[in-house]
Motif scaffolding. Structure first.
Motif, short mmCIF file in Angstrom:
data_model
loop_
_atom_site.label_atom_id
_atom_site.label_comp_id
_atom_site.label_asym_id
_atom_site.label_seq_id
_atom_site.Cartn_x
_atom_site.Cartn_y
_atom_site.Cartn_z
N ASN A 1 -2.06 -5.96 -5.37
CA ASN A 1 -1.26 -4.81 -5.78
C ASN A 1 -2.22 -3.65 -6.00
O ASN A 1 -3.05 -3.68 -6.90
CB ASN A 1 -0.48 -5.12 -7.06
N ALA A 2 -2.12 -2.63 -5.14
CA ALA A 2 -3.09 -1.53 -5.13
C ALA A 2 -2.92 -0.62 -6.35
O ALA A 2 -1.91 0.06 -6.48
CB ALA A 2 -2.93 -0.72 -3.86
N ASP B 1 0.81 -1.22 0.00
CA ASP B 1 0.00 0.00 0.00
C ASP B 1 0.85 1.28 0.00
O ASP B 1 0.45 2.28 -0.57
CB ASP B 1 -0.96 0.02 1.19
N VAL B 2 2.02 1.24 0.66
CA VAL B 2 2.86 2.44 0.70
C VAL B 2 3.94 2.45 -0.38
O VAL B 2 4.64 3.45 -0.54
CB VAL B 2 3.52 2.63 2.09
N ALA B 3 4.07 1.36 -1.11
CA ALA B 3 5.12 1.25 -2.13
C ALA B 3 4.83 2.17 -3.32
O ALA B 3 3.67 2.45 -3.64
CB ALA B 3 5.23 -0.19 -2.61
N PRO C 1 4.13 -1.13 -10.64
CA PRO C 1 5.03 -2.28 -10.64
C PRO C 1 5.90 -2.34 -9.39
O PRO C 1 6.74 -1.49 -9.15
CB PRO C 1 5.89 -2.06 -11.88
N VAL C 2 5.62 -3.33 -8.54
CA VAL C 2 6.44 -3.56 -7.36
C VAL C 2 7.04 -4.96 -7.46
O VAL C 2 6.48 -5.84 -8.10
CB VAL C 2 5.64 -3.45 -6.04
N HIS C 3 8.17 -5.13 -6.84
CA HIS C 3 8.84 -6.42 -6.80
C HIS C 3 8.62 -6.99 -5.40
O HIS C 3 9.15 -6.46 -4.43
CB HIS C 3 10.33 -6.21 -7.08
N LEU C 4 7.80 -8.03 -5.32
CA LEU C 4 7.50 -8.69 -4.05
C LEU C 4 8.37 -9.93 -3.99
O LEU C 4 8.23 -10.84 -4.81
CB LEU C 4 6.01 -9.06 -3.99
N VAL C 5 9.32 -9.96 -3.06
CA VAL C 5 10.29 -11.06 -3.04
C VAL C 5 10.51 -11.58 -1.63
O VAL C 5 10.56 -10.82 -0.67
CB VAL C 5 11.63 -10.62 -3.70
N ALA D 1 6.00 -5.75 -12.56
CA ALA D 1 5.56 -6.26 -11.26
C ALA D 1 5.97 -7.73 -11.18
O ALA D 1 5.69 -8.50 -12.09
CB ALA D 1 4.06 -6.11 -11.10
N ARG D 2 6.66 -8.11 -10.10
CA ARG D 2 7.15 -9.49 -9.97
C ARG D 2 6.89 -10.01 -8.57
O ARG D 2 6.97 -9.27 -7.60
CB ARG D 2 8.65 -9.56 -10.25
#
Length: 157
Positions: free
Chosen positions: A82-83, A61-63, A88-92, A145-146
């Motif tokens: 993913n809001a 949410d803050v990314a 595109p954020v990388h969630l790892v 986004a990954r």
């Protein structure tokens, strides 16, 4: 010589309060890394390495586009979305970064929607009503986004 001894004592004292070991943020600038650790957070956390978020969703949410959300091992009972389109954020998973060739590393970080993601939602891409997914990154989230290194279970996986 006395100044050197003082610096040495200071270095040892600072080392005693070191943060838990984990993979470095995969970006060249760690300012764009948001940390999540269900095992050591103080709810809700602020997303830094010293004070991580307790929830993956809070971090997303803050990314901002291009940020990395680094998730330390544990089981996260939540639905993750993913809001907003084009974010595109990388969630790892941290354990995956430490040893990506080990297939067991994916089992250390779990997103479990059981009992939390049991409703239904309208899929924004198709318009169909579907089971609430445990993790939803839509088609509009960009190819950048990954999601890497997790076991995802429960809900409308």
């Amino acid at each position: 010589m006395k100044a050197f001894k003082g610096l040495l004592v200071l270095a040892i004292a600072v080392g005693a309060f070191a943060l838990p070991a984990h993979a470095a943020c995969p970006l060249s600038d760690p300012a764009f890394c948001i940390y999540v650790d269900i095992q050591s957070c103080v709810d809700p956390g602020i997303g830094t390495q010293a004070d991580p978020f307790c929830s993956i969703q809070n971090a997303i949410d803050v990314a901002f586009p291009g940020d990395t959300v680094l998730v330390l091992p544990g089981t996260y009972a939540e639905c993750v979305t993913n809001a907003g389109p084009g974010k595109p954020v990388h969630l790892v998973a941290d354990a995956f970064l430490e040893d990506p060739t080990n297939p067991d590393s994916r089992e250390l970080t779990v997103i479990d929607g059981t009992g939390v993601c049991d409703g239904t939602v309208v899929d924004p891409d198709t318009g169909f009503t579907v089971l609430t997914p445990t993790v939803l990154f839509g088609a509009n989230d960009s190819l950048l986004a990954r999601i890497e290194g997790f076991t995802i279970t429960g809900g409308g996986v």
